[in-house]
Design a protein around this motif. Structure first.
Motif, PDB file in Angstrom:
ATOM      1  N   VAL A 148      27.755  41.459  37.283  1.00 32.84           N
ATOM      2  CA  VAL A 148      28.905  40.705  36.775  1.00 32.84           C
ATOM      3  C   VAL A 148      28.775  40.487  35.274  1.00 32.84           C
ATOM      4  O   VAL A 148      29.741  40.694  34.516  1.00 32.84           O
ATOM      5  CB  VAL A 148      29.037  39.362  37.521  1.00 32.84           C
ATOM      6  N   LYS A 149      27.602  40.113  34.816  1.00 28.99           N
ATOM      7  CA  LYS A 149      27.420  39.886  33.379  1.00 28.99           C
ATOM      8  C   LYS A 149      27.569  41.191  32.604  1.00 28.99           C
ATOM      9  O   LYS A 149      28.182  41.220  31.509  1.00 28.99           O
ATOM     10  CB  LYS A 149      26.062  39.256  33.107  1.00 28.99           C
ATOM     11  N   ALA A 159      38.739  37.547  34.897  1.00 30.15           N
ATOM     12  CA  ALA A 159      38.904  36.505  35.913  1.00 30.15           C
ATOM     13  C   ALA A 159      38.371  37.004  37.247  1.00 30.15           C
ATOM     14  O   ALA A 159      38.049  38.199  37.398  1.00 30.15           O
ATOM     15  CB  ALA A 159      40.378  36.130  36.041  1.00 30.15           C
ATOM     16  N   THR A 160      38.286  36.121  38.226  1.00 31.12           N
ATOM     17  CA  THR A 160      37.808  36.522  39.549  1.00 31.12           C
ATOM     18  C   THR A 160      38.638  37.668  40.105  1.00 31.12           C
ATOM     19  O   THR A 160      38.116  38.584  40.750  1.00 31.12           O
ATOM     20  CB  THR A 160      37.868  35.316  40.511  1.00 31.12           C
ATOM     21  N   ARG A 161      39.930  37.649  39.863  1.00 29.89           N
ATOM     22  CA  ARG A 161      40.823  38.689  40.391  1.00 29.89           C
ATOM     23  C   ARG A 161      40.486  40.086  39.882  1.00 29.89           C
ATOM     24  O   ARG A 161      40.927  41.089  40.449  1.00 29.89           O
ATOM     25  CB  ARG A 161      42.272  38.364  40.032  1.00 29.89           C
ATOM     26  N   ASP A 162      39.717  40.155  38.779  1.00 34.43           N
ATOM     27  CA  ASP A 162      39.364  41.453  38.200  1.00 34.43           C
ATOM     28  C   ASP A 162      38.152  42.090  38.869  1.00 34.43           C
ATOM     29  O   ASP A 162      37.749  43.204  38.500  1.00 34.43           O
ATOM     30  CB  ASP A 162      39.087  41.298  36.703  1.00 34.43           C
ATOM     31  N   LYS A 180      32.845  35.882  42.625  1.00 31.33           N
ATOM     32  CA  LYS A 180      33.287  34.551  42.201  1.00 31.33           C
ATOM     33  C   LYS A 180      32.079  33.627  42.067  1.00 31.33           C
ATOM     34  O   LYS A 180      31.964  32.858  41.100  1.00 31.33           O
ATOM     35  CB  LYS A 180      34.291  33.982  43.210  1.00 31.33           C
ATOM     36  N   SER A 181      31.167  33.702  43.026  1.00 31.29           N
ATOM     37  CA  SER A 181      29.966  32.863  42.974  1.00 31.29           C
ATOM     38  C   SER A 181      29.127  33.193  41.741  1.00 31.29           C
ATOM     39  O   SER A 181      28.585  32.297  41.087  1.00 31.29           O
ATOM     40  CB  SER A 181      29.136  33.072  44.247  1.00 31.29           C
ATOM     41  N   VAL A 203      39.286  32.313  33.230  1.00 31.54           N
ATOM     42  CA  VAL A 203      38.958  33.622  32.678  1.00 31.54           C
ATOM     43  C   VAL A 203      37.649  33.446  31.910  1.00 31.54           C
ATOM     44  O   VAL A 203      37.552  32.600  31.023  1.00 31.54           O
ATOM     45  CB  VAL A 203      40.071  34.140  31.747  1.00 31.54           C
ATOM     46  N   TYR A 204      36.647  34.252  32.244  1.00 31.58           N
ATOM     47  CA  TYR A 204      35.298  34.065  31.717  1.00 31.58           C
ATOM     48  C   TYR A 204      34.971  35.131  30.675  1.00 31.58           C
ATOM     49  O   TYR A 204      35.415  36.264  30.754  1.00 31.58           O
ATOM     50  CB  TYR A 204      34.257  34.181  32.836  1.00 31.58           C
TER      51      TYR A 204
END
Length: 403
Positions: A148-149, A159-162, A180-181, A203-204
């Protein structure tokens, strides 16, 4: 030789007789001033929004939007003509605030970020021990976090949706997918930051791309001093537990030790707090608390307060200081609710005089008022008809501001 219990009791009684008592009215006024509710609402601008957040330290974020999100309602109660876009400028453009945890999820003044390095480290350590989080991250949790990173590093803010959602992932609020986690884990650990929001969805992005180089970590002793001082400045007079729980940055034991040390040094004062029927609750206050309380002349503009307002969120303190027994009933079964799903207290001066059950009808573009309750003992000069009328006007203003 053992000391005489009667002698100890006499000494304790003498100390109590010379310890100043912060009565309910003084404590209410100190808290109202610390919550930025002692003055009339000022005009909402980008500058005044930032000024209020800096005064409060942070505003709580909550997902419930029955009326409007909590952070917008907190600012609306203090700013005339407030609109959510004014806050978005600070969260997504100027970056003068950041999102993380205090006692709960919050939007926090940016210059406080250096103190959050302790929270980042503590959160990471706790999450690695937490079976619930490890279960949601999955068996290959290390690889999931790294993936994820790496994806965000390569692709930018996401975002999670991506991220892919496994078919087996449920739809419940806390039934998070592994991705998501991982996003939440990395955010709470300080490796990711909230770049923006789509509606209310986070959004991260990498923290350094949002806020720059991570600040150095302060000592634990400096953190305790900062956290306790900032809390007592805003609370005015409080127990050590209330000081600790203001931001949940330090333990009750650390807050108690700091308060005692500062009392011995003369920078804060040992006091007894009047709470409902008691006048002997041990606490601490600002050194100039009497003069500070005397200067407060709470403005009589009625304010509708969200259940997450800094004045309201500590229900025990609210009851102890304002004799206002409040329960947030959003999670109470409908048949068992007394006042309603999202009931907002009404502050006038230094008294909570009513509560209003509100809900937004977004399809119709209106804010619906189901019922107004006038508190027992409200003086006749603030009679039911006048109070109800004031509540209706407030709701009307809220509806216009937050459509």
């Amino acid at each position: 030789m053992a000391s005489d219990p009667n002698d100890r009791a006499r000494k304790a009684a003498r100390r109590a007789s010379t310890t100043p008592v912060v009565d309910q009215q003084a404590a209410r006024r100190l808290l109202i001033a610390g919550c930025g509710l002692d003055q009339a609402p000022t005009k909402a601008t980008r500058a005044s929004v930032l000024r209020v957040i800096r005064q409060l330290g942070f505003v709580q974020v909550d997902s419930i939007s029955s009326v409007e999100r909590a952070h917008h309602l907190i600012l609306h109660a203090r700013l005339d003509g407030y609109a959510p876009t004014l806050l978005t400028h600070h969260t997504e453009v100027a970056r003068t605030v950041f999102e993380h945890w205090t006692h709960d999820a919050s939007i926090i003044r940016r210059d406080w970020m250096p103190w959050w390095t302790h929270r980042f480290a503590g959160s990471k350590e706790r999450m690695l021990r937490d079976e619930w989080m490890r279960e949601r991250l999955g068996r290959n949790w290390r690889a999931t976090l790294a993936s994820v990173k790496a994806t965000i590093t390569e692709r930018g803010a996401l975002a999670t949706r991506d991220f892919p959602r496994p078919p087996r992932a449920g739809e419940g609020w806390w039934d998070w997918s592994p991705h998501k986690s991982a996003l939440e884990f990395l955010w709470r650990a300080g490796e990711l930051a909230i770049h923006s929001r789509i509606g209310f969805e986070k959004v991260y992005d990498l923290s350094e791309r949002v806020y720059g180089t991570p600040p150095p970590t302060s000592t634990r002793a400096d953190l305790v001093t900062w956290a306790c001082n900032e809390a007592l400045t805003r609370l005015g007079a409080a127990t050590a537990r209330e000081v600790s729980q203001f931001m949940n940055a330090v333990t009750v034991a650390e807050a108690n030790a700091w308060c005692k040390e500062q009392a011995a040094a003369g920078t804060v004062v040992r006091v007894l707090l009047e709470r409902e029927t008691r006048r002997d609750v041990p606490g601490f206050a600002q050194r100039n608390w009497q003069a500070a309380a005397a200067r407060v002349d709470p403005h009589t503009t009625p304010r509708l307060l969200t259940p997450f307002d800094p004045l309201v969120r500590d229900r025990a303190r609210l009851k102890a200081l304002f004799n206002f027994d409040y329960r947030f009933e959003a999670f109470v079964p409908k048949a068992k609710r007394v006042h309603g799903y999202y009931t907002m207290p009404v502050l006038v001066g230094d008294a909570l005089i009513a509560r209003v059950d509100l809900a937004s009808d977004r399809a119709a573009g209106v804010l619906r008022i189901d019922r107004v309750w006038i508190e027992p003992g409200v003086p006749k000069r603030r009679g039911s008809a006048q109070t109800t009328s004031a509540c209706l006007r407030l709701a009307s203003q809220l509806s216009l501001a937050l459509k």
